[in-house]
Design a protein around this motif. Sequence first.
Motif, PDB file in Angstrom:
ATOM      1  N   VAL A  49      44.587  35.059  48.658  1.00 53.81           N
ATOM      2  CA  VAL A  49      44.946  35.797  47.446  1.00 53.81           C
ATOM      3  C   VAL A  49      46.250  35.243  46.876  1.00 53.81           C
ATOM      4  O   VAL A  49      46.377  35.052  45.662  1.00 53.81           O
ATOM      5  N   LEU A  50      47.195  34.955  47.741  1.00 48.62           N
ATOM      6  CA  LEU A  50      48.470  34.383  47.294  1.00 48.62           C
ATOM      7  C   LEU A  50      48.252  33.040  46.619  1.00 48.62           C
ATOM      8  O   LEU A  50      48.759  32.794  45.517  1.00 48.62           O
ATOM      9  N   ARG A  51      47.483  32.172  47.254  1.00 49.61           N
ATOM     10  CA  ARG A  51      47.210  30.845  46.689  1.00 49.61           C
ATOM     11  C   ARG A  51      46.511  30.952  45.341  1.00 49.61           C
ATOM     12  O   ARG A  51      46.913  30.305  44.366  1.00 49.61           O
ATOM     13  N   GLN A  55      48.034  29.787  41.709  1.00 48.89           N
ATOM     14  CA  GLN A  55      47.320  28.847  40.856  1.00 48.89           C
ATOM     15  C   GLN A  55      47.070  29.444  39.477  1.00 48.89           C
ATOM     16  O   GLN A  55      47.212  28.759  38.462  1.00 48.89           O
ATOM     17  N   GLU A  56      46.710  30.713  39.437  1.00 49.11           N
ATOM     18  CA  GLU A  56      46.483  31.382  38.165  1.00 49.11           C
ATOM     19  C   GLU A  56      47.769  31.438  37.350  1.00 49.11           C
ATOM     20  O   GLU A  56      47.773  31.166  36.150  1.00 49.11           O
ATOM     21  N   LYS A  57      48.866  31.771  38.004  1.00 46.92           N
ATOM     22  CA  LYS A  57      50.156  31.830  37.314  1.00 46.92           C
ATOM     23  C   LYS A  57      50.540  30.454  36.783  1.00 46.92           C
ATOM     24  O   LYS A  57      51.001  30.319  35.655  1.00 46.92           O
ATOM     25  N   GLN A  58      50.338  29.439  37.600  1.00 45.38           N
ATOM     26  CA  GLN A  58      50.659  28.077  37.184  1.00 45.38           C
ATOM     27  C   GLN A  58      49.813  27.664  35.989  1.00 45.38           C
ATOM     28  O   GLN A  58      50.306  27.062  35.041  1.00 45.38           O
ATOM     29  N   HIS A  59      48.541  28.014  36.013  1.00 46.55           N
ATOM     30  CA  HIS A  59      47.639  27.677  34.915  1.00 46.55           C
ATOM     31  C   HIS A  59      48.065  28.373  33.623  1.00 46.55           C
ATOM     32  O   HIS A  59      48.063  27.775  32.550  1.00 46.55           O
TER      33      HIS A  59
END
Length: 70
Positions: A49-51, A55-59
């Motif tokens: 979930v963290l990963r 990734q979603e935040k980075q995107h």
Amino acid sequence: MYICICKNVTDGQIRNAVRDGRVRNMRGLRQELGACDQCGKCAMDACRVLRDSLQEKQHLTGNEPLAATG
């Protein structure tokens, strides 16, 4: 969905903590929410979930990838 039953931590709480910038790695997750520091059975799911959240935040922000470990 509950990720860490020992500390009553949900996937939504993890996602919110990442989105708010309070959590950037597993160490931060343990410190901020207390997840994964009791029995450890949730560590793989919490890491996933963290990963995914990082990734979603980075995107969404276009920033450099954040580490999900350590």
